[in-house]
Write an enzyme that holds these catalytic residues in place. Structure first.
Site, PDB file in Angstrom:
ATOM      1  N   ASP A  28      33.001  34.240  35.304  1.00 33.81           N
ATOM      2  CA  ASP A  28      33.520  35.062  36.393  1.00 33.81           C
ATOM      3  C   ASP A  28      35.045  35.049  36.400  1.00 33.81           C
ATOM      4  OD1 ASP A  28      33.673  36.273  39.171  1.00 33.81           O
ATOM      5  OD2 ASP A  28      31.517  35.974  38.930  1.00 33.81           O
ATOM      6  N   SER A  81      33.167  41.226  41.490  1.00 33.12           N
ATOM      7  CA  SER A  81      31.924  40.593  41.030  1.00 33.12           C
ATOM      8  C   SER A  81      30.680  41.383  41.415  1.00 33.12           C
ATOM      9  CB  SER A  81      31.835  39.171  41.579  1.00 33.12           C
ATOM     10  OG  SER A  81      32.952  38.430  41.136  1.00 33.12           O
ATOM     11  N   HIS A 140      39.192  45.871  49.140  1.00 34.98           N
ATOM     12  CA  HIS A 140      38.373  45.694  50.343  1.00 34.98           C
ATOM     13  C   HIS A 140      38.329  46.957  51.205  1.00 34.98           C
ATOM     14  CE1 HIS A 140      37.733  41.324  49.973  1.00 34.98           C
ATOM     15  NE2 HIS A 140      38.874  41.367  49.330  1.00 34.98           N
ATOM     16  N   ARG A 170      47.682  40.409  49.350  1.00 40.98           N
ATOM     17  CA  ARG A 170      46.903  39.707  48.313  1.00 40.98           C
ATOM     18  C   ARG A 170      46.534  40.694  47.206  1.00 40.98           C
ATOM     19  NH1 ARG A 170      43.613  34.733  48.555  1.00 40.98           N
ATOM     20  NH2 ARG A 170      41.732  34.893  47.291  1.00 40.98           N
ATOM     21  N   ASP A 171      46.037  41.860  47.594  1.00 38.81           N
ATOM     22  CA  ASP A 171      45.698  42.902  46.618  1.00 38.81           C
ATOM     23  C   ASP A 171      46.857  43.874  46.421  1.00 38.81           C
ATOM     24  OD1 ASP A 171      43.109  41.838  46.417  1.00 38.81           O
ATOM     25  OD2 ASP A 171      42.493  42.926  48.207  1.00 38.81           O
ATOM     26  N   ARG A 206      45.215  38.626  56.678  1.00 36.04           N
ATOM     27  CA  ARG A 206      43.814  38.585  56.227  1.00 36.04           C
ATOM     28  C   ARG A 206      43.283  37.185  55.946  1.00 36.04           C
ATOM     29  NH1 ARG A 206      43.289  41.053  50.284  1.00 36.04           N
ATOM     30  NH2 ARG A 206      41.524  39.629  50.220  1.00 36.04           N
ATOM     31  N   ARG A 286      34.238  46.541  51.030  1.00 31.52           N
ATOM     32  CA  ARG A 286      33.788  45.365  50.281  1.00 31.52           C
ATOM     33  C   ARG A 286      33.198  44.347  51.245  1.00 31.52           C
ATOM     34  NH1 ARG A 286      36.468  41.739  45.497  1.00 31.52           N
ATOM     35  NH2 ARG A 286      35.356  39.843  46.042  1.00 31.52           N
ATOM     36  N   ALA A 287      32.152  43.696  50.785  1.00 29.26           N
ATOM     37  CA  ALA A 287      31.319  42.915  51.701  1.00 29.26           C
ATOM     38  C   ALA A 287      31.805  41.507  51.992  1.00 29.26           C
ATOM     39  CB  ALA A 287      29.902  42.835  51.133  1.00 29.26           C
ATOM     40  N   ASP A 288      32.279  40.796  50.964  1.00 24.05           N
ATOM     41  CA  ASP A 288      32.308  39.336  51.095  1.00 24.05           C
ATOM     42  C   ASP A 288      33.139  38.822  52.262  1.00 24.05           C
ATOM     43  OD1 ASP A 288      34.652  40.065  49.828  1.00 24.05           O
ATOM     44  OD2 ASP A 288      34.501  38.637  48.186  1.00 24.05           O
ATOM     45  N   ARG A 289      34.210  39.528  52.624  1.00 22.21           N
ATOM     46  CA  ARG A 289      35.062  39.037  53.707  1.00 22.21           C
ATOM     47  C   ARG A 289      34.787  39.712  55.049  1.00 22.21           C
ATOM     48  NH1 ARG A 289      38.647  35.381  51.949  1.00 22.21           N
ATOM     49  NH2 ARG A 289      39.055  35.320  49.700  1.00 22.21           N
ATOM     50  N   LYS A 361      28.355  32.365  43.687  1.00 21.18           N
ATOM     51  CA  LYS A 361      28.017  33.460  42.771  1.00 21.18           C
ATOM     52  C   LYS A 361      26.512  33.571  42.518  1.00 21.18           C
ATOM     53  CE  LYS A 361      32.339  34.605  42.039  1.00 21.18           C
ATOM     54  NZ  LYS A 361      32.936  35.918  42.393  1.00 21.18           N
ATOM     55  N   ASP A 430      37.353  32.589  38.369  1.00 22.70           N
ATOM     56  CA  ASP A 430      37.565  33.521  39.478  1.00 22.70           C
ATOM     57  C   ASP A 430      37.901  32.801  40.781  1.00 22.70           C
ATOM     58  OD1 ASP A 430      37.602  36.167  40.590  1.00 22.70           O
ATOM     59  OD2 ASP A 430      35.738  35.672  41.614  1.00 22.70           O
ATOM     60  N   HIS A 434      41.655  32.701  42.468  1.00 25.79           N
ATOM     61  CA  HIS A 434      41.992  33.288  43.773  1.00 25.79           C
ATOM     62  C   HIS A 434      42.879  32.374  44.622  1.00 25.79           C
ATOM     63  CE1 HIS A 434      39.951  37.042  43.728  1.00 25.79           C
ATOM     64  NE2 HIS A 434      38.734  36.544  43.595  1.00 25.79           N
ATOM     65  N   ASP A 471      32.742  39.361  34.156  1.00 23.06           N
ATOM     66  CA  ASP A 471      32.503  40.490  35.068  1.00 23.06           C
ATOM     67  C   ASP A 471      33.768  41.241  35.460  1.00 23.06           C
ATOM     68  OD1 ASP A 471      33.495  38.344  36.495  1.00 23.06           O
ATOM     69  OD2 ASP A 471      32.169  38.604  38.218  1.00 23.06           O
ATOM     70  N   HIS A 472      34.932  40.629  35.295  1.00 25.46           N
ATOM     71  CA  HIS A 472      36.222  41.244  35.609  1.00 25.46           C
ATOM     72  C   HIS A 472      37.298  40.221  35.268  1.00 25.46           C
ATOM     73  CE1 HIS A 472      36.501  38.661  39.154  1.00 25.46           C
ATOM     74  NE2 HIS A 472      35.279  39.040  39.479  1.00 25.46           N
ATOM     75  N   HIS A 501      42.042  40.052  41.455  1.00 27.34           N
ATOM     76  CA  HIS A 501      41.463  40.428  40.168  1.00 27.34           C
ATOM     77  C   HIS A 501      42.498  41.278  39.416  1.00 27.34           C
ATOM     78  CE1 HIS A 501      37.239  40.138  42.213  1.00 27.34           C
ATOM     79  NE2 HIS A 501      37.810  38.962  42.027  1.00 27.34           N
TER      80      HIS A 501
END
Length: 559
Positions: A28, A81, A140, A170-171, A206, A286-289, A361, A430, A434, A471-472, A501
């Site tokens: 990852d 991911s 996100h 961050r992004d 964030r 995007r889901a994770d956060r 993961k 990954d 981060h 995956d990235h 990423h």
């Protein structure tokens, strides 16, 4: 696909035998970039991955893991991911995340769905609250989507709108939050000119407010709840642009870690706490956060922190953030309908499958791999093992994470001869990448390489085949760069760390004693991407992939 078994029957590959154990290893966040001091992968001791790269050129290549190759709207969109594992498992490219939202906004379909209609019920008497990341990072959320949603909601009867803005850094580059907030304020002013009471109500960085993930630190979500729902924060301002500028002057502050603030009126009263009868939309795609906030907004028996006041609201996510938990239960845009995944085909053709990762993961190597689908296709033929991740610490504290435990379980599965495919995700490059801690990320990459070695040794023992990919990108570039590619420095002359990423390609390598002589990567697919991997490992199992799958990366030449 009919329900009959014949519909699932795969054709045998004319030149590749069946019956070999195939290990599919996903590293990852492991991209490929020029070696330099900020490329944690090239600095790290990674003898196994190095040997694969230096081995036969026909058994190692690069593939695309971002942008259109994984269903995202533009080539500037970095992979992640979720979409990466969807593509790896599905063997085809489906419109994803931002692209799904773009299509729904462009067609107006977003406003016809039950999610929007549900929040619209509150427009007459209540306030519409929009919570999410205000930037154009595209990982996100995207600012242009927020602005379209504001306009669309106002045109469809929203009389009072409040935005709860999370700053990025961050992004996107640190400091860019001021410009994003100015753009947002400009659009809100236009809406006010049209008679809509539209304002920013609260904000914060964030990583300090709202956007925690994997239940790492519920205080982050609580700080957001206090500002967004209760209208309580340590800092009060009348103007959100001024709020960001002022708070950025505090020591050790940046966009990611901006303290929470609320916007107040002339009497010092918060302009937009969330109240009974209001509607709330979390506009991140995007889901994770977003999952943790979604739980706080939706769950009645929530116990992670004292919510103090739980307003009766109509809540919808931009997308559904957790297909397994069905959370949130209402959402504006439906997920891609991913059917006929490689996992289901292989199981229906008798391929016994073992999948393993650690908590952070585990869903990627099961749920996302299987087309956003929970559970087993056939529990007699499958075993999924989740190894608990370290909790309560940031991942750079123990950069080895659970790489060796995952590899050990994979080794046992291979040596047991009970499985035909053994699939793992090694998260280190990954998750530690981060954190922005270069030294720890170098250690993380070494741990992942150690894990790969353990699995390849087992494949060697059983005469099997391996396929190693990623995956990235992430750990291969840990510094922000200018247009010329030179590292960016902050005002004190220190390098600006990159925690996101990347847009880099990822490696894919094949080998093992079970690989038939004459198997090599094709040279006529220079733009191959993650979606081509499924056909490739289906071939390694001795099958042809379904005709609508992205083409295989390999061919067999007669020696």
């Amino acid at each position: 696909m009919g329900s009959s078994g014949d519909a699932w029957k795969l054709k045998d590959h004319p030149k590749l035998p069946k019956g070999k154990t195939v290990a599919v290893i996903v590293l990852d966040g492991w991209g490929e970039a020029k070696p330099n001091e900020y490329n944690a992968i090239s600095v790290a001791e990674t003898p196994v991955m190095d040997s694969l790269k230096k081995g036969a050129p026909e058994h190692w290549r690069l593939i695309k893991a971002h942008g259109n190759a994984v269903g995202l709207p533009t080539e500037d969109d970095m992979g992640n991911s979720e979409v990466g594992h969807n593509a790896l498992g599905a063997g085809r490219i489906f419109a994803q995340g931002a692209k799904l939202v773009d299509l729904a906004l462009a067609s107006g379909k977003i406003y016809d769905g039950e999610g929007f209609k549900y929040v619209q019920e509150c427009f007459e008497k209540g306030t519409l609250h929009l919570i999410g990341l205000v930037s154009d990072g595209g990982v996100h959320s995207r600012l242009d989507q927020l602005l379209l949603l504001l306009k669309g909601a106002a045109e469809r009867g929203a009389k009072k709108i409040r935005v709860h803005a999370l700053t990025d850094g961050r992004d996107v580059l640190d400091g860019s939050s001021v410009g994003f907030m100015e753009t947002l304020e400009n659009d809100l002013a236009k809406l006010r000119g049209q008679g809509v009471d539209a304002r920013v109500a609260s904000g914060g960085g964030r990583m300090y407010v709202t956007m925690d993930r994997y239940e790492n630190d519920w205080d982050v979500v609580k700080r957001g709840w206090d500002a967004q729902v209760l209208g309580e924060a340590p800092h009060h301002f009348k103007d959100p642009v001024e709020a960001i500028k002022k708070l950025r002057q505090e020591p050790n502050t940046n966009d990611q870690y901006l303290a929470p603030f609320v916007i107040v009126d002339d009497n010092g009263k918060p302009v937009g706490p969330i109240l009974d009868g209001d509607a709330v939309v979390t506009f991140n795609f995007r889901a994770d956060r977003m999952v943790m906030l979604a739980k706080a907004l939706e769950y009645e028996n929530f116990d992670k922190f004292d919510r103090v006041r739980v307003p009766k609201i109509h809540y919808a996510g931009m997308l559904q953030y957790d297909g397994e938990l069905k959370l949130p239960s209402k959402y504006l845009v439906s997920p891609p309908e991913i059917d006929r995944t490689s996992g289901e085909y292989l199981v229906r053709n008798g391929i016994r499958t073992f999948a393993c990762s650690e908590t952070v993961k585990f869903g990627h190597v099961t749920f996302f791999w299987n087309g956003n689908r929970s559970g087993y296709f056939d529990e007699k033929l499958e075993e999924y093992v989740e190894i608990p991740s370290d909790s309560g610490i940031t991942f750079n504290v123990k950069p080895k994470m659970k790489a060796l435990e995952i590899a050990e379980r994979a080794r046992e599965a291979i040596l047991s001869h009970k499985f035909d495919q053994v699939r793992v995700n090694l998260p280190n490059s990954d998750m530690v990448g981060h954190t922005g801690d270069i030294k720890a990320t170098i250690e993380a990459c070494k741990a992942a390489d150690d894990g790969v070695k353990m699995i390849l040794d087992a494949i060697e023992q059983v005469g099997g085949i391996f396929l190693v990919t990623a995956d990235h990108g992430n750990a291969e570039d840990m510094v922000k760069r200018n247009k010329k590619g030179e590292p960016l420095l902050d005002k004190n002359g220190n390098i600006q760390i990159l925690t996101s990423h990347t847009l880099e390609p990822v490696p894919i390598a094949i080998g093992g004693p079970g690989l038939v002589p004459g198997v090599r990567f094709r040279t006529d697919l220079p733009t191959g991407g993650l979606a081509n991997v499924a056909s490739t490992f289906m071939n390694l199992h001795g099958y042809e992939a379904p005709s609508d799958y992205e083409p295989t990366l390999i061919e067999v030449v007669d020696n």
